[in-house]
Each structure stands twice: as C-alpha cells, then as structure tokens.
Design a protein around this motif. Structure first.
Motif, PDB file in Angstrom:
ATOM      1  N   UNK A  62       0.743  -1.521  -0.229  1.00 48.74           N
ATOM      2  CA  UNK A  62      -0.050   0.160   0.336  1.00 48.74           C
ATOM      3  C   UNK A  62       0.837   1.354  -0.382  1.00 48.74           C
ATOM      4  N   UNK A  63       1.548   1.342   0.859  1.00 46.80           N
ATOM      5  CA  UNK A  63       2.751   2.235   0.801  1.00 46.80           C
ATOM      6  C   UNK A  63       3.744   2.528  -0.424  1.00 46.80           C
ATOM      7  N   UNK A  64       3.522   1.406  -0.592  1.00 44.07           N
ATOM      8  CA  UNK A  64       4.566   1.879  -1.952  1.00 44.07           C
ATOM      9  C   UNK A  64       4.062   1.866  -3.012  1.00 44.07           C
ATOM     10  N   UNK A  65       2.536   1.661  -3.637  1.00 46.49           N
ATOM     11  CA  UNK A  65       1.849   2.010  -4.184  1.00 46.49           C
ATOM     12  C   UNK A  65       1.397   3.200  -4.221  1.00 46.49           C
ATOM     13  N   UNK A  66       1.048   3.788  -2.836  1.00 44.26           N
ATOM     14  CA  UNK A  66       0.835   5.163  -2.380  1.00 44.26           C
ATOM     15  C   UNK A  66       2.373   6.720  -2.970  1.00 44.26           C
ATOM     16  N   UNK A  67       3.218   5.754  -2.724  1.00 43.94           N
ATOM     17  CA  UNK A  67       4.397   6.802  -3.365  1.00 43.94           C
ATOM     18  C   UNK A  67       4.366   7.092  -5.038  1.00 43.94           C
ATOM     19  N   UNK A  78       1.122   8.993   3.314  1.00 44.95           N
ATOM     20  CA  UNK A  78       0.362   8.057   4.248  1.00 44.95           C
ATOM     21  C   UNK A  78       1.134   8.243   5.647  1.00 44.95           C
ATOM     22  N   UNK A  79      -0.267   7.574   6.503  1.00 43.85           N
ATOM     23  CA  UNK A  79      -0.165   8.363   7.843  1.00 43.85           C
ATOM     24  C   UNK A  79      -0.655   7.381   8.781  1.00 43.85           C
ATOM     25  N   UNK A  80      -0.057   6.663   9.215  1.00 42.84           N
ATOM     26  CA  UNK A  80      -0.688   5.714  10.278  1.00 42.84           C
ATOM     27  C   UNK A  80      -0.978   6.796  11.580  1.00 42.84           C
ATOM     28  N   UNK A  81      -2.157   6.026  12.154  1.00 42.37           N
ATOM     29  CA  UNK A  81      -2.794   6.334  13.479  1.00 42.37           C
ATOM     30  C   UNK A  81      -2.295   5.637  14.913  1.00 42.37           C
ATOM     31  N   UNK A  95       9.752   2.387  14.144  1.00 44.44           N
ATOM     32  CA  UNK A  95       9.800   1.328  13.664  1.00 44.44           C
ATOM     33  C   UNK A  95       8.781   0.827  12.352  1.00 44.44           C
ATOM     34  N   UNK A  96       8.205   1.386  12.247  1.00 41.65           N
ATOM     35  CA  UNK A  96       6.812   1.445  10.832  1.00 41.65           C
ATOM     36  C   UNK A  96       7.902   2.494  10.444  1.00 41.65           C
ATOM     37  N   UNK A  97       8.165   3.656  10.420  1.00 38.75           N
ATOM     38  CA  UNK A  97       9.274   5.154   9.683  1.00 38.75           C
ATOM     39  C   UNK A  97      10.218   3.944   9.095  1.00 38.75           C
ATOM     40  N   UNK A 105      10.640   0.622   8.666  1.00 38.61           N
ATOM     41  CA  UNK A 105      10.228  -0.452   8.217  1.00 38.61           C
ATOM     42  C   UNK A 105       8.932  -0.505   6.690  1.00 38.61           C
ATOM     43  N   UNK A 106       8.384   0.007   7.205  1.00 41.73           N
ATOM     44  CA  UNK A 106       7.130   0.251   6.304  1.00 41.73           C
ATOM     45  C   UNK A 106       7.297   1.691   5.453  1.00 41.73           C
ATOM     46  N   UNK A 107       8.119   2.038   5.412  1.00 42.25           N
ATOM     47  CA  UNK A 107       8.345   3.673   5.148  1.00 42.25           C
ATOM     48  C   UNK A 107       7.564   5.016   5.304  1.00 42.25           C
ATOM     49  N   UNK A 108       6.543   4.636   6.357  1.00 42.92           N
ATOM     50  CA  UNK A 108       5.636   5.477   6.227  1.00 42.92           C
ATOM     51  C   UNK A 108       6.057   6.769   6.001  1.00 42.92           C
ATOM     52  N   UNK A 109       5.560   7.804   6.309  1.00 41.94           N
ATOM     53  CA  UNK A 109       6.012   9.444   5.757  1.00 41.94           C
ATOM     54  C   UNK A 109       5.328   9.977   7.182  1.00 41.94           C
ATOM     55  N   UNK A 110       4.555   9.266   8.143  1.00 41.98           N
ATOM     56  CA  UNK A 110       4.433  10.024   9.583  1.00 41.98           C
ATOM     57  C   UNK A 110       2.820   9.592  10.797  1.00 41.98           C
ATOM     58  N   UNK A 111       2.714  10.428  11.388  1.00 39.44           N
ATOM     59  CA  UNK A 111       1.225   9.518  12.351  1.00 39.44           C
ATOM     60  C   UNK A 111       0.440  11.377  12.610  1.00 39.44           C
ATOM     61  N   UNK A 112      -0.815   9.855  12.296  1.00 41.65           N
ATOM     62  CA  UNK A 112      -2.052  10.886  13.037  1.00 41.65           C
ATOM     63  C   UNK A 112      -1.529  10.507  13.768  1.00 41.65           C
ATOM     64  N   UNK A 113      -1.634  11.234  15.577  1.00 41.16           N
ATOM     65  CA  UNK A 113      -1.400  10.870  16.990  1.00 41.16           C
ATOM     66  C   UNK A 113      -2.426  10.997  17.155  1.00 41.16           C
TER      67      UNK A 113
END
Length: 462
Positions: free
Chosen positions: A112-117, A123-126, A192-194, A196-204
């Motif tokens: 998902x992250x790769x296709x979004x990029x 992509x932000x995780x919660x 860890x998620x940044x 290993x999965x290359x996410x772009x940040x967080x909604x906290x």
C-alpha cells in the motif's frame, strides 16, 4: 478517537495526578520541524477507514488509491491498523508492532505504501500512545501481579493503586510517561514503522492526554521522529487553540475548542440564518488563540457521528466543502465524503464505493485543483469582506500579488449581494471566475453578485 463524553470526569480523575503547567517549546523539535511544516501548507488529508474499502482491507485501500490520487488529495491517514481485540475499531491496541490480522499482513501494508508513493501520496498511520487496551499483555500482567509486575509502572495509577483512564474509557488505561520504559517503548514503536514500512508520519490519537500528564514527552518524541525522517508529517489530535503542539514540533492540530473532542464548527451549521456569524466567530477565536498554528479543518471524521450530508443535506454540504477548501488551514476529508457516503463511522460493516462518479465528487475535485493552482488559497492570510446579505459569508485570500475572493451563500433563496471590498487593490482589480459561478459587477469599489440558493463564487485576481 471515539464519541466524547463530558470532560468533567477526566478532570476529576486527574486532579491529584497531573503535573500541570505549560511546557516550554522544545528547541530540537522546532528546528527539526521547520522545513517539514512548510510542506504542510499544501497538504490535503484524506482519512481512511480500511474495512470500509472492502476485504481484505489493506489490499482494498491499495486498489482505491488511483481514485484518491485523481481526486487530488495529498496525504492518507489510515485509522488504526495495529492488533486490537475483535470488534474494536482499533483504538484499543494490544500490539503496536503487528498489523491487525483481519486487515492483512505487513506485506500488504508495505505494498500500500509503495503504491501510494508511486502515485505521489503520503501515508500516515494512526498512533495510539495515550493508552493501551486493557487486554494488552502488559496491562494484564500488571493487573494480575500488581506492583510486583515489571509493567505496573507502565500504567498510571491513582493513590489507591487503581488504573486511571479518561472519561468512561475503562477499557483504555492511561500509560505512565514518567516511566522511562514507556518512553522508550512508544518511541521505538513509532520509529519502527517509519524505518521498516517507509510511512510518512503519524496522526497521533489523544495527544492532549499525554500533554496533560507529561508535557515534556512531545518535544523529545517529535525530535526523534524527525531525526529518522526529517520530512515526517505529524498531526496531533488536540486543539490548535493551544500553541503547545506547534511549539513541540507538530505540523497541525485539530480545529477544536479548548475542550478535547469539541469541534469548533460543531454548531455552526445548525441554524441556516446564522451560519456566517457562527462560522466567523469560530474562525476568529481559533486565529486569536493560536495565530501561528496550522489548523486541521474538517466537516466530518471518525468522531462526528452521522455524516455531514446526512445532518445538513447535499446543498449545504456543497457550500461547506467550498469553505473547507478555501479557508486557511489543512483540509481533511474522510472516507467517502466526496461521494456523499452516509454511515456511522464506528459501524464498519458497509463498504463505501469511491469509483462512482457524482456531481459532489466533481465539485470536490474542482475545489482541490483550484486550491493547488492558487497559492493564495494555501496561505495563512484571509480578510473577511462585509456583505449586504445575512446568509452570505465572504473573504479575500492573499499571497503576494495574487488575491482570491470567496463568496459563500448559505441561504435557500437566491440573493443579490453587494460586497464592500476593503482594499483599494481589490476595488480596482479584474476578477475572474474560478468555479463556473456568477460574473461580478463593479461600481465605485463595490462588487455586486447575483447568487443562486446555496451558491458559491470563487474569483481570482493577480
């Protein structure tokens, strides 16, 4: 994170436990965030409830990414995807390092992250750091063994030794950020998620809660995140009226009142005759209390219950969308908002289809494209314009020599409105329509417009 009861119970439970007092800005966080926050001015967030996209949820979201990219949003916020008890929406986390089994696998998230990029979407995780589930192994061990458990100090307790929680969230015990082990645990999970999965940040989630108890945590945390990812996007679920969050390195925080969970626009649209004045009061109060903050603005999210279109109808939804996407701040859409989807957020049994064309989606796409094309609509500058009709609200947005005039007609009857343009430059400008609305007429510095019911005019000049 869920429906918000009164704050009174939370205040009572914290009276003896909160260290209180404001925190000073964290220099490391502020410096690390400086470059990243500039990019936030052009951001348009889209909140995604994965199971509403189909099954398996993460793969279904990936299949819908082209539709979201075509809409023009820039940043996806995935509501919680970490392991949680069956039937829970996701804010009762039992494992911060595992993708929820019914949502898919780590490989599904990475895809998902790769296709979004590839589609130039972030992509932000919660992230849910305020509390865990009462079913988390650490809390179960603490509850079973008491102070002899190595995890007992991981949780906040009252003077009698009982776990503390906010509101009626008895299944969500507060974590204790005065315990170094909790700080390391949550920081390591975030990094860890940044990595290993290359996410772009967080909604906290519930960032306000940790600020209430251990305010020093946030500046150190944002600095750590930005050392790993300098352009990370960090959004605090907390009121933008509190300047604390911007000072600690967050890019944006919520358009709330000073009370957690209470939307600044909550009652704005209830009385059609008074929408302009209520909207202006809400905007002015936020601007006065936190003039430098980036405000995450929304018409609906996971906590606003029935969808905006359900409560106010499609005509008002169309005008409100124009306000959302032409006012200062970071606009946030939520699952299916652009196609008029109607549902209750915490009932996730019904799939929302985004691939069905609609006039409302076309309208959102046009507004988003206009915002992207005009720097004035992404600036922090706006000035209200006096008008002759009570149901109309108007303002000018500026950036350098570029100016954009927005006129919103919230009434259900056609009107002829006169605008008293406040600036000589505006009075002599040549105004061009941007959304297929009515043409203006100028007379000695005044502008006249004929607006249909629920009409919108967005006029540009430079």
């Amino acid at each position: 994170m869920m429906r918000w009861p009164s704050l009174a119970a939370a205040i009572l439970s914290l009276a003896l436990l909160s260290p209180g007092g404001p925190a000073t800005p964290h220099d490391g966080a502020a410096k690390a965030a400086d470059g990243a926050t500039k990019a936030a001015d052009g951001m348009i967030v889209y909140g995604v409830i994965p199971p509403r996209f189909g099954s398996p949820p993460l793969r279904a979201v990936t299949q819908n990414l082209p539709a979201l990219a075509d809409l023009g949003v820039t940043t996806l916020w995935l509501t919680p995807i970490f392991e949680s008890p069956p039937g829970d929406f996701g804010y009762a986390v039992t494992d911060y390092l595992t993708v929820r089994e019914e949502y898919g696998t780590r490989a599904d998230l990475d895809a998902l992250v790769a296709e979004a990029h590839r589609l130039r979407l972030k992509v932000l995780l919660d992230l849910v750091p305020n509390h865990t589930s009462a079913k988390h192994p650490y809390f179960r061990d603490a509850a079973a063994r008491g102070p002899s458990s190595p995890y007992f100090r991981f949780y906040q307790h009252d003077p009698r030794g009982a776990p503390v929680h906010y509101f009626d969230w008895s299944h969500l015990p507060n974590l204790n950020y005065d315990e170094p082990g909790v700080v390391r645990w949550m920081t390591d999970a975030s990094l860890s998620w940044i990595r290993t999965s290359g996410i772009d940040g967080y909604r906290v989630d519930a960032a306000w809660g940790i600020r209430e108890r251990t305010p020093s945590f946030w500046g150190a945390w944002t600095a750590q995140i930005r050392r790993a990812r300098p352009d990370a996007i960090l959004i605090a679920e907390a009121s933008a009226r509190d300047p604390f969050y911007a000072a600690q390195g967050f890019d944006a925080s919520y358009d709330w009142t000073s009370e957690p969970g209470h939307w600044a626009w909550e009652k704005v649209f209830d009385d059609p005759d008074d929408i302009p004045e209520r909207l202006d009061r809400a905007l002015q109060e936020t601007a006065a209390r936190a003039p430098e903050a980036r405000v995450l603005r929304f018409l609906e999210n996971n906590d606003t219950g029935a969808r905006f279109i359900t409560r106010h109808g499609p005509n008002l939804a169309r005008v409100a969308a124009a306000a959302l996407l032409t006012l200062p701040g970071v606009p946030c859409l939520f699952t299916g908002q652009e196609v008029g989807a109607e549902y209750e957020p915490y009932d996730v049994n019904r799939v929302v289809h985004l691939d069905r064309g609609s006039a409302l989606r076309d309208w959102y796409k046009k507004l988003i494209a206009l915002r992207a094309a005009r720097p004035s609509l992404r600036s922090r500058h706006w000035t209200r314009v006096p008008v002759s009709v009570r149901s109309v609200y108007a303002y000018v947005r500026t950036e350098g020599a570029e100016r954009t005039l927005v006129v919103l007609q919230f009434g259900d009857q056609p009107v002829n409105v006169v605008l008293e343009l406040p600036d000589r430059q505006d009075q002599s400008a040549t105004w061009r329509d941007g959304v297929g609305g009515p043409s203006p007429r100028m007379d000695e510095g005044r502008m006249s417009l004929s607006l249909p019911r629920w009409g919108v005019a967005i006029l540009g000049s430079n």
